[in-house]
Scaffold this active site. Structure first.
Site, short mmCIF file in Angstrom:
data_model
loop_
_atom_site.label_atom_id
_atom_site.label_comp_id
_atom_site.label_asym_id
_atom_site.label_seq_id
_atom_site.Cartn_x
_atom_site.Cartn_y
_atom_site.Cartn_z
N LYS A 56 58.34 52.63 1.83
CA LYS A 56 58.26 53.24 2.83
C LYS A 56 57.31 53.99 2.55
O LYS A 56 56.51 54.48 1.02
CB LYS A 56 59.81 54.15 2.40
N ASP A 98 57.05 60.40 -11.04
CA ASP A 98 58.07 60.36 -11.17
C ASP A 98 58.16 57.94 -10.12
O ASP A 98 57.44 58.52 -8.91
CB ASP A 98 58.76 61.18 -9.34
N VAL A 110 69.08 51.06 -5.60
CA VAL A 110 69.01 49.21 -5.68
C VAL A 110 69.18 49.20 -7.35
O VAL A 110 69.83 48.06 -7.52
CB VAL A 110 67.48 49.84 -5.21
N SER A 120 60.37 55.40 -9.50
CA SER A 120 62.33 54.64 -9.39
C SER A 120 62.59 53.82 -10.69
O SER A 120 61.72 52.86 -11.03
CB SER A 120 62.38 54.46 -8.18
N ALA A 121 63.31 53.62 -11.41
CA ALA A 121 64.29 53.21 -11.92
C ALA A 121 64.62 51.54 -11.31
O ALA A 121 64.46 51.03 -12.09
CB ALA A 121 65.58 53.49 -12.85
N ASP A 122 64.52 51.75 -9.87
CA ASP A 122 64.37 50.72 -9.19
C ASP A 122 63.49 49.39 -9.41
O ASP A 122 63.58 48.22 -9.34
CB ASP A 122 64.12 50.85 -7.58
N LYS A 146 75.45 59.90 -6.88
CA LYS A 146 73.95 59.03 -6.58
C LYS A 146 73.62 58.12 -7.88
O LYS A 146 72.92 58.97 -9.07
CB LYS A 146 72.66 60.03 -5.55
N GLU A 149 73.73 47.83 -1.18
CA GLU A 149 74.36 49.06 -1.94
C GLU A 149 74.70 50.11 -1.35
O GLU A 149 75.36 49.85 0.10
CB GLU A 149 72.64 49.33 -2.65
#
Ligand code: PSU
Ligand code: MN
Length: 305
Positions: free
Chosen positions: A160, A139, A107, A141-143, A87, A26
């Site tokens: 993390k 919130d 990602v 992530s679309a990951d 981003k 990435e």
């Protein structure tokens, strides 16, 4: 046609044509995750780590309306220095491509572009996930949603602790995503090989991981397998030190009303700025470590057929 939006580097195309192992990498980490010139040095040395294990690296960015799969050193340098780089997660892709803007891919976006190009294995540092407080902010992530339906394996150093690790593991279970930790029972948390959570699965051998990927996709089970690779212990950063930085970063983010896609880069930058380079060194070490494991899995995967 999807292919109209892809520029695949000749070396990567040659590898794909001849069923040689390829590892996608990435670029958000280059443009938004690390300061220059460490970001460019790291991007180049991570590519070298992939080659050392016998695979071809394919770093992915968006530029001039195309998804570039495999970059020249000049392009890596550009994405390490340019100030106006987007981003790009999944929802940003059509806008950035239609307007021919430069974009570093998360990602989620990297997985999707890798999949379009026919790449099966992807290495990164940390993935996005369910944020702390997501029960009110939503919130997530679309990951994670991307991992549920795109057939590209992801090697990361776990999740993390800026995120809610427990909720992220629950979400991965809901989405039907197998989570495998390489070589230990506990799921790692990026800067630490520990997290307090047991890994849903443990595997110790690259060829077994490759065989599981093959079974998953041959059966038509869509989506990734998340492979968590604990960072080498000598690079570990004490969890209480990281936690202090995270608490302060979350407070600052709240006060400054940071929301949406800015949240993750804001918190990561705060940690990097306040940990005297310790976290940056760990970050660099674990990306190399993940890229090397991804390359060995890619080599094992191509040997299966
Ligand atoms: N977590 C990290 N390092 C990173 C990222 C997340 O430890 O560099 C980046 C990755 O590109 C990831 C993205 O895909 O942030 C997730 O952003 P968001 O939380 O806005 O979905
Ligand atoms: Mn988010």
């Amino acid at each position: 046609m999807q292919a109209d939006f892809l520029i695949i580097h000749p070396e990567v195309q040659e590898a794909l044509d001849h069923k040689k192992p390829v590892v996608a990498l990435e670029s958000t980490i280059i443009s938004h995750g690390m300061p220059w010139p460490k970001n460019v040095e790291t991007a180049l040395s991570v590519e070298a780590a992939v080659r050392k294990e016998g695979a071809i690296p394919a770093t992915i960015v968006i530029k001039d309306g195309k998804c570039n799969v495999g970059l020249s050193a000049d392009l890596i340098d550009y994405f390490g220095q340019a100030k106006d780089v987007w981003k790009v997660s999944l929802r940003d892709m059509p806008y950035v491509i239609a307007n021919k803007l430069p974009g570093a891919t998360t990602v989620a976006a990297t997985m999707r572009i890798a999949s379009m190009a026919g790449i099966k294995i992807f290495a990164t540092g940390g993935i996005g996930g369910v944020h702390r407080g997501a029960t009110t902010t939503m919130d997530i992530s679309a990951d994670l949603t991307e991992m549920a339906h795109t057939n590209v394996a992801v090697v990361s150093a776990g999740v993390k602790s800026i995120l809610d690790i427990g909720l992220t593991l629950e979400y991965l279970e809901t989405m039907g995503i197998p989570v495998v930790t390489y070589g230990q029972d506990e799921f790692p948390s990026f800067y630490s090989s520990k997290s307090g959570y047991r890994s849903p699965l443990r595997m110790d051998d690259e060829s077994n991981i490759a065989a599981m990927l093959q079974v998953k996709w041959q059966m038509g089970l869509q989506g990734t397998v998340l492979i968590a690779n604990p960072l080498p212990t000598k690079y570990e950063v004490a969890p209480d030190v990281i936690e202090q930085h995270i608490q302060k970063a979350l407070q600052d983010a709240d006060q400054q009303k940071i929301t949406g896609k800015e949240v993750t880069p804001f918190i990561l930058k705060h940690i990097a700025d306040h940990s005297k380079g310790e976290s940056l060194e760990a970050n660099i070490a674990l990306i190399h470590h993940n890229a090397a494991l991804a390359a060995r899995i890619a080599v094992a995967y191509e040997k299966l057929k």
